[in-house]
Scaffold this motif. Structure first.
Motif, PDB file in Angstrom:
ATOM      1  N   VAL A 150      22.922  38.346  33.366  1.00  0.00           N
ATOM      2  CA  VAL A 150      22.058  39.857  33.243  1.00  0.00           C
ATOM      3  C   VAL A 150      20.917  38.968  34.375  1.00  0.00           C
ATOM      4  N   SER A 151      19.855  37.899  34.448  1.00  0.00           N
ATOM      5  CA  SER A 151      19.308  37.471  35.564  1.00  0.00           C
ATOM      6  C   SER A 151      20.152  37.651  37.569  1.00  0.00           C
ATOM      7  N   ILE A 152      21.339  37.112  37.558  1.00  0.00           N
ATOM      8  CA  ILE A 152      22.153  36.863  38.191  1.00  0.00           C
ATOM      9  C   ILE A 152      22.769  38.105  39.093  1.00  0.00           C
ATOM     10  N   LEU A 153      22.976  39.452  37.991  1.00  0.00           N
ATOM     11  CA  LEU A 153      23.166  40.791  38.187  1.00  0.00           C
ATOM     12  C   LEU A 153      21.886  41.013  38.584  1.00  0.00           C
ATOM     13  N   LEU A 154      21.220  41.395  37.824  1.00  0.00           N
ATOM     14  CA  LEU A 154      19.680  42.140  38.623  1.00  0.00           C
ATOM     15  C   LEU A 154      19.532  41.718  39.634  1.00  0.00           C
ATOM     16  N   ASN A 155      19.597  40.407  39.926  1.00  0.00           N
ATOM     17  CA  ASN A 155      19.233  39.722  41.650  1.00  0.00           C
ATOM     18  C   ASN A 155      20.225  40.502  42.398  1.00  0.00           C
ATOM     19  N   HIS A 156      21.260  40.713  42.458  1.00  0.00           N
ATOM     20  CA  HIS A 156      22.497  41.381  43.197  1.00  0.00           C
ATOM     21  C   HIS A 156      22.161  42.691  43.476  1.00  0.00           C
ATOM     22  N   ALA A 157      21.331  42.827  42.411  1.00  0.00           N
ATOM     23  CA  ALA A 157      21.689  44.116  42.893  1.00  0.00           C
ATOM     24  C   ALA A 157      20.264  44.779  43.482  1.00  0.00           C
ATOM     25  N   ALA A 158      19.192  43.750  43.004  1.00  0.00           N
ATOM     26  CA  ALA A 158      17.008  43.689  44.334  1.00  0.00           C
ATOM     27  C   ALA A 158      18.280  44.119  45.837  1.00  0.00           C
ATOM     28  N   ARG A 159      18.949  42.845  46.464  1.00  0.00           N
ATOM     29  CA  ARG A 159      19.109  42.878  47.188  1.00  0.00           C
ATOM     30  C   ARG A 159      21.031  43.679  47.936  1.00  0.00           C
ATOM     31  N   GLU A 160      21.063  44.024  46.464  1.00  0.00           N
ATOM     32  CA  GLU A 160      22.461  45.895  46.805  1.00  0.00           C
ATOM     33  C   GLU A 160      22.571  46.992  48.404  1.00  0.00           C
ATOM     34  N   THR A 161      23.520  46.486  48.865  1.00  0.00           N
ATOM     35  CA  THR A 161      22.852  47.759  50.264  1.00  0.00           C
ATOM     36  C   THR A 161      23.937  49.020  49.859  1.00  0.00           C
ATOM     37  N   ASP A 162      24.417  49.256  49.093  1.00  0.00           N
ATOM     38  CA  ASP A 162      25.649  50.227  48.557  1.00  0.00           C
ATOM     39  C   ASP A 162      25.424  50.259  47.542  1.00  0.00           C
ATOM     40  N   ASP A 197      11.388  46.260  39.256  1.00  0.00           N
ATOM     41  CA  ASP A 197      11.546  46.178  40.497  1.00  0.00           C
ATOM     42  C   ASP A 197      12.284  47.126  40.937  1.00  0.00           C
ATOM     43  N   LEU A 198      13.866  46.579  40.428  1.00  0.00           N
ATOM     44  CA  LEU A 198      14.674  48.338  40.639  1.00  0.00           C
ATOM     45  C   LEU A 198      14.433  49.464  40.779  1.00  0.00           C
ATOM     46  N   ILE A 199      13.859  49.502  39.287  1.00  0.00           N
ATOM     47  CA  ILE A 199      12.803  51.616  39.674  1.00  0.00           C
ATOM     48  C   ILE A 199      11.646  51.512  40.265  1.00  0.00           C
ATOM     49  N   PHE A 200      10.878  50.342  40.373  1.00  0.00           N
ATOM     50  CA  PHE A 200       9.561  51.246  41.206  1.00  0.00           C
ATOM     51  C   PHE A 200       9.994  50.752  43.457  1.00  0.00           C
ATOM     52  N   ARG A 201      11.073  50.118  43.536  1.00  0.00           N
ATOM     53  CA  ARG A 201      11.557  49.713  44.755  1.00  0.00           C
ATOM     54  C   ARG A 201      12.351  49.060  45.406  1.00  0.00           C
ATOM     55  N   HIS A 202      13.777  49.382  44.803  1.00  0.00           N
ATOM     56  CA  HIS A 202      15.047  49.071  45.359  1.00  0.00           C
ATOM     57  C   HIS A 202      15.492  50.610  46.615  1.00  0.00           C
ATOM     58  N   PRO A 203      15.701  51.079  47.626  1.00  0.00           N
ATOM     59  CA  PRO A 203      15.183  51.321  48.644  1.00  0.00           C
ATOM     60  C   PRO A 203      16.324  52.798  48.317  1.00  0.00           C
TER      61      PRO A 203
END
Length: 389
Positions: A150-162, A197-203
């Motif tokens: 779970v933490s691995i996937l969410l960390n990658h989601a935070a950095r994902e550009t696609d 972070d994903l919900i509030f800050r992801h671009p």
């Protein structure tokens, strides 16, 4: 040291999707052929195509394992196509249907993927978008490893550009958590704050929405709604704004496909507090089509217990009949909901008090709730029902 496809006596493994298991080693060699048609034929021979895509045979687990090994080599041709083909065997992994023999094959496929978890995690950083997306999807099936993944996937989601990959990462987190863990595990892992972070800050808005929907379904499965009030307020705002944007041009009688597309958004909104939906349905800038869809969500809030919302949303959505020569929301009569559960009169009264809801004729109320379909008749029915109670 793992054996190679050439070292396996495939004739002893059992059935293969297109028979001739002795040709499997050649098919693996053909995956590196210079001719793209030869490579495509090899992929189809190994995992099936057309109506055979996703079928299970005795040889499938070993084939899946070898293909995952091949994907770990960045010089392998058609890695995106191979990853897409691997989605077939995993499609039915979490379903309950199938024979015991099929379930054994699925467990063996799972074991192959679990053994190569490290390869899949590495592929989350691959240069090719379909490879990253496929790796994210497959990791979402490894429910035994959810505490690490779970933490691995969410960390990658935070950095994902696609956007598609980021959304798939959120979907995999949902798949790992929503249906596969008990309450004690849920409390220990406490996954909802991870979505902040994903919900509030992801671009990327698509990723924010996917994270919001995943959070709703996870909390719904584990009844964690009482905490994190600011998060749920932002989720409600985000999902509602997305619905309004996606449906701003929806007009009957030619928009039934678009309506089906936004059903998951409304299903998730109906699991949250109904007050924002009531506020939205009274806005002067919404269309009659949007007002009806919001009213459907409010009726779900009013009449359906939380643990049945997803099921009823699907059934109600499927009962909407395309009516291409008339502007009407017509539903096929189904089993009636409110006769089996209590309902909130205040929410229904709010719909009666909102003229925009009634601009398009509908059979929703009679087909699903055993209530009148006109505003005036529903107001009378509600007054009588309230008096009787």
């Amino acid at each position: 040291m793992r054996p190679t496809p050439n070292e396996i006596d495939w004739s002893t493994i059992g059935t293969h999707i297109y028979q001739r298991p002795e040709r499997i080693p050649q098919a693996f060699r053909d995956l590196n052929a210079s001719d793209p048609e030869v490579r495509e034929y090899a992929r189809n021979f190994l995992l099936g195509h057309g109506q055979d895509f996703g079928s299970y045979y005795d040889t499938t687990p070993l084939i899946v394992g070898f293909l995952l090994d091949i994907l770990g080599d960045p010089d392998t041709p058609d890695r995106s196509e191979i990853m897409m083909a691997l989605g077939g065997p995993f499609w039915g992994m979490l379903t309950s249907w199938g024979t015991i023999a099929m379930k054994r094959i699925q467990v063996a496929i799972y074991a192959m993927a679990k053994e190569r978890r490290g390869i899949l995690i590495t592929l989350l950083s691959d240069a090719e978008v379909p490879v990253r997306k496929g790796a994210a999807m497959l990791l979402g099936y490894l429910t035994e490893d959810r505490h690490e993944l779970v933490s691995i996937l969410l960390n990658h989601a935070a950095r994902e550009t696609d956007a598609e990959v980021g959304s798939e990462l959120c979907q995999s987190v949902k798949r790992l958590l929503a249906d596969s863990m008990g309450w004690k595990d849920f409390v220990r892992l406490d996954p909802i704050p991870m979505f902040y972070d994903l919900i509030f800050r992801h671009p990327l808005m698509e990723v924010r929405v996917a994270a919001a929907q995943a959070a709703v379904e996870i909390q719904h499965a584990h009844h964690s709604m009482r905490q994190y009030a600011s998060l749920w307020q932002e989720i409600t705002r985000l999902l509602l704004d997305t619905f309004l944007v996606q449906t701003q041009h929806v007009r009957l009688p030619d928009a039934y496909d678009d309506i089906a597309t936004v059903a998951p958004l409304l299903s998730d909104l109906s699991r949250l507090a109904p007050e924002p939906l009531l506020a939205a349905v009274t806005r002067p800038d919404i269309s009659a089509e949007q007002a009806h869809l919001l009213a459907r969500a409010i009726m779900i809030c009013a009449c359906i217990p939380g643990d049945r919302i997803a099921v009823y949303w699907q059934e109600i959505s499927l009962s909407l009949v395309p009516w291409h020569d008339e502007r009407v929301f017509r539903y096929r009569p189904q089993s009636l909901i409110h006769e089996r559960s209590p309902f909130r009169c205040d929410l229904i009264q709010a719909l009666v008090d909102t003229p925009r809801v009634w601009d398009i004729p509908t059979t929703l109320f009679s087909a699903w709730f055993s209530m009148p379909d006109s505003r005036e008749a529903l107001a009378m029915w509600l007054t009588q029902h309230t008096a009787e109670r």
